[in-house]
Design a protein around this motif. Sequence first.
Motif, PDB file in Angstrom:
ATOM      1  N   UNK A  34     -27.808  29.173  23.356  1.00 39.87           N
ATOM      2  CA  UNK A  34     -26.614  29.514  24.117  1.00 39.87           C
ATOM      3  C   UNK A  34     -25.375  29.505  23.230  1.00 39.87           C
ATOM      4  N   UNK A  35     -25.263  28.516  22.380  1.00 38.54           N
ATOM      5  CA  UNK A  35     -24.123  28.432  21.476  1.00 38.54           C
ATOM      6  C   UNK A  35     -24.145  29.563  20.453  1.00 38.54           C
ATOM      7  N   UNK A  36     -25.322  29.898  19.954  1.00 39.74           N
ATOM      8  CA  UNK A  36     -25.450  30.988  18.984  1.00 39.74           C
ATOM      9  C   UNK A  36     -25.071  32.328  19.613  1.00 39.74           C
ATOM     10  N   UNK A  37     -25.523  32.576  20.829  1.00 33.57           N
ATOM     11  CA  UNK A  37     -25.171  33.827  21.513  1.00 33.57           C
ATOM     12  C   UNK A  37     -23.671  33.907  21.775  1.00 33.57           C
ATOM     13  N   UNK A  38     -23.086  32.807  22.178  1.00 34.85           N
ATOM     14  CA  UNK A  38     -21.637  32.775  22.401  1.00 34.85           C
ATOM     15  C   UNK A  38     -20.883  33.094  21.117  1.00 34.85           C
ATOM     16  N   UNK A  39     -21.351  32.538  20.024  1.00 31.96           N
ATOM     17  CA  UNK A  39     -20.727  32.780  18.726  1.00 31.96           C
ATOM     18  C   UNK A  39     -20.800  34.256  18.350  1.00 31.96           C
ATOM     19  N   UNK A  40     -21.962  34.837  18.502  1.00 31.24           N
ATOM     20  CA  UNK A  40     -22.156  36.246  18.148  1.00 31.24           C
ATOM     21  C   UNK A  40     -21.283  37.151  19.013  1.00 31.24           C
ATOM     22  N   UNK A  41     -21.213  36.865  20.310  1.00 27.19           N
ATOM     23  CA  UNK A  41     -20.404  37.695  21.200  1.00 27.19           C
ATOM     24  C   UNK A  41     -18.925  37.596  20.860  1.00 27.19           C
ATOM     25  N   UNK A  42     -18.440  36.401  20.559  1.00 33.62           N
ATOM     26  CA  UNK A  42     -17.025  36.249  20.197  1.00 33.62           C
ATOM     27  C   UNK A  42     -16.709  36.988  18.897  1.00 33.62           C
ATOM     28  N   UNK A  43     -17.564  36.824  17.896  1.00 33.00           N
ATOM     29  CA  UNK A  43     -17.322  37.503  16.625  1.00 33.00           C
ATOM     30  C   UNK A  43     -17.389  39.021  16.790  1.00 33.00           C
ATOM     31  N   UNK A  44     -18.372  39.499  17.548  1.00 33.50           N
ATOM     32  CA  UNK A  44     -18.511  40.943  17.757  1.00 33.50           C
ATOM     33  C   UNK A  44     -17.302  41.500  18.506  1.00 33.50           C
ATOM     34  N   UNK A  45     -16.838  40.793  19.519  1.00 36.34           N
ATOM     35  CA  UNK A  45     -15.679  41.262  20.282  1.00 36.34           C
ATOM     36  C   UNK A  45     -14.439  41.314  19.395  1.00 36.34           C
ATOM     37  N   UNK A  46     -14.246  40.300  18.570  1.00 36.22           N
ATOM     38  CA  UNK A  46     -13.095  40.294  17.670  1.00 36.22           C
ATOM     39  C   UNK A  46     -13.139  41.437  16.681  1.00 36.22           C
ATOM     40  N   UNK A  47     -14.308  41.698  16.120  1.00 37.05           N
ATOM     41  CA  UNK A  47     -14.445  42.783  15.141  1.00 37.05           C
ATOM     42  C   UNK A  47     -14.281  44.146  15.808  1.00 37.05           C
ATOM     43  N   UNK A  48     -14.856  44.313  16.997  1.00 39.09           N
ATOM     44  CA  UNK A  48     -14.703  45.591  17.702  1.00 39.09           C
ATOM     45  C   UNK A  48     -13.247  45.847  18.063  1.00 39.09           C
ATOM     46  N   UNK A  49     -12.507  44.795  18.417  1.00 40.76           N
ATOM     47  CA  UNK A  49     -11.090  44.971  18.728  1.00 40.76           C
ATOM     48  C   UNK A  49     -10.296  45.344  17.478  1.00 40.76           C
ATOM     49  N   UNK A  50     -10.656  44.761  16.342  1.00 37.31           N
ATOM     50  CA  UNK A  50      -9.961  45.106  15.085  1.00 37.31           C
ATOM     51  C   UNK A  50     -10.199  46.580  14.746  1.00 37.31           C
ATOM     52  N   UNK A  51     -11.426  47.035  14.939  1.00 39.45           N
ATOM     53  CA  UNK A  51     -11.774  48.421  14.618  1.00 39.45           C
ATOM     54  C   UNK A  51     -11.218  49.410  15.650  1.00 39.45           C
ATOM     55  N   UNK A  52     -10.717  48.907  16.761  1.00 39.77           N
ATOM     56  CA  UNK A  52     -10.174  49.794  17.794  1.00 39.77           C
ATOM     57  C   UNK A  52     -11.218  50.422  18.683  1.00 39.77           C
ATOM     58  N   UNK A  53     -12.441  49.883  18.652  1.00 37.34           N
ATOM     59  CA  UNK A  53     -13.523  50.449  19.449  1.00 37.34           C
ATOM     60  C   UNK A  53     -13.577  49.849  20.854  1.00 37.34           C
ATOM     61  N   UNK A  54     -12.862  48.743  21.041  1.00 34.21           N
ATOM     62  CA  UNK A  54     -12.857  48.077  22.354  1.00 34.21           C
ATOM     63  C   UNK A  54     -11.432  47.618  22.619  1.00 34.21           C
ATOM     64  N   UNK A  55     -10.880  48.035  23.745  1.00 29.96           N
ATOM     65  CA  UNK A  55      -9.492  47.678  24.039  1.00 29.96           C
ATOM     66  C   UNK A  55      -9.411  46.613  25.082  1.00 29.96           C
TER      67      UNK A  55
END
Length: 55
Positions: A34-55
């Motif tokens: 559960x902690x690993x999945x939470x970590x991956x989702x947070x990192x992915x969301x942050x990176x997608x927001x930086x790239x402008x792919x998710x607003x």
Amino acid sequence: MTGLNTVLILVGLFLAGGVYSFIKQKLPVGVIVLLALSSVFCLAAGILRIQGLWT
């Protein structure tokens, strides 16, 4: 880079450190997963927001 991107990435890295700590403490696998999945989702969301792919 906005504040939310930074927060998402920092929380993801914090959770990743927690995964490492929980593995060393030999805690239940369900908690670690559960902690690993939470970590991956947070990192992915942050990176997608930086790239402008998710607003």
